[in-house]
Design a protein around this motif. Structure first.
Motif, PDB file in Angstrom:
ATOM      1  N   LEU A   1       0.878  -1.163   0.000  1.00  0.00           N
ATOM      2  CA  LEU A   1       0.000   0.000   0.000  1.00  0.00           C
ATOM      3  C   LEU A   1       0.919   1.217   0.000  1.00  0.00           C
ATOM      4  O   LEU A   1       1.693   1.412   0.928  1.00  0.00           O
TER       5      LEU A   1
ATOM      6  N   ARG B   1      -7.353   0.479   2.844  1.00  0.00           N
ATOM      7  CA  ARG B   1      -7.150  -0.811   2.168  1.00  0.00           C
ATOM      8  C   ARG B   1      -8.447  -1.322   1.556  1.00  0.00           C
ATOM      9  O   ARG B   1      -8.439  -2.024   0.549  1.00  0.00           O
TER      10      ARG B   1
ATOM     11  N   SER C   1      -3.841  -0.090  -4.518  1.00  0.00           N
ATOM     12  CA  SER C   1      -2.561  -0.246  -3.846  1.00  0.00           C
ATOM     13  C   SER C   1      -1.823   1.083  -3.756  1.00  0.00           C
ATOM     14  O   SER C   1      -0.779   1.185  -3.141  1.00  0.00           O
TER      15      SER C   1
END
Ligand SMILES: [Zn+2]
Length: 160
Positions: A46, A93, A98
């Protein structure tokens, strides 16, 4: 993943377990060559795109330090900040991407911070949303008041 003991390039997974927050997987591995055991922690990547265009990995610690400044002198503990940072990570998330920008992190912070401490929320919002007039503060405070009023209507006070 190289064996940290003998640098053998192969290892065998002997156990996998998901962390309590569900955001990472810890794998216990064994090297088939020397028998050494070690652990690896896997998380989905991430990344955060900063306003400058620089990309860096998401960090709960950075979320906490940004919010900590807004919480100076307020009854907010480090544990509260850790819970907030976890909630922020979970919500960003959940978007499934990402790569996110700092703006989305700011938005994800506002909701939980408001529940945590309204003064800290106003301070954070004033910086993040670049309040530059008293009217900006007034409308944010009016919004908080309106929401208090709404919450009061559904109160279960005295229901016990
Ligand atoms: Zn080895």
């Amino acid at each position: 993943m190289h064996c940290p003991f003998c640098r053998n390039p192969d290892s065998r997974v002997i156990d996998s377990r998901t962390s309590d927050d569900g955001l990472s997987i810890r794998r216990r591995r064994q090297c088939p060559k020397c028998g050494g055991r070690f652990s690896t922690i896997e998380t989905a990547s991430l990344n955060v795109i900063k306003r400058s265009g620089v990309i860096e990995p998401f960090s709960r610690e950075k979320v906490m330090s940004g919010v900590r400044k807004a919480c100076q002198g307020r009854p907010v503990t480090e544990a509260d900040l850790a819970v907030l940072a976890q909630a922020v990570e979970e919500s960003v998330r959940q978007t499934g991407s990402s790569q996110i920008d700092t703006n989305e992190i700011g938005l994800a912070i506002l909701g939980p911070l408001r529940h945590l401490d309204e003064i800290a929320y106003l301070r954070f919002a004033s910086v993040y949303q670049a309040f530059d007039t008293l009217e900006d503060f007034e409308s944010a405070i009016d919004q908080l008041r309106a929401d208090h009023h709404g919450a009061g209507a559904g109160s279960t006070h005295g229901a016990e």
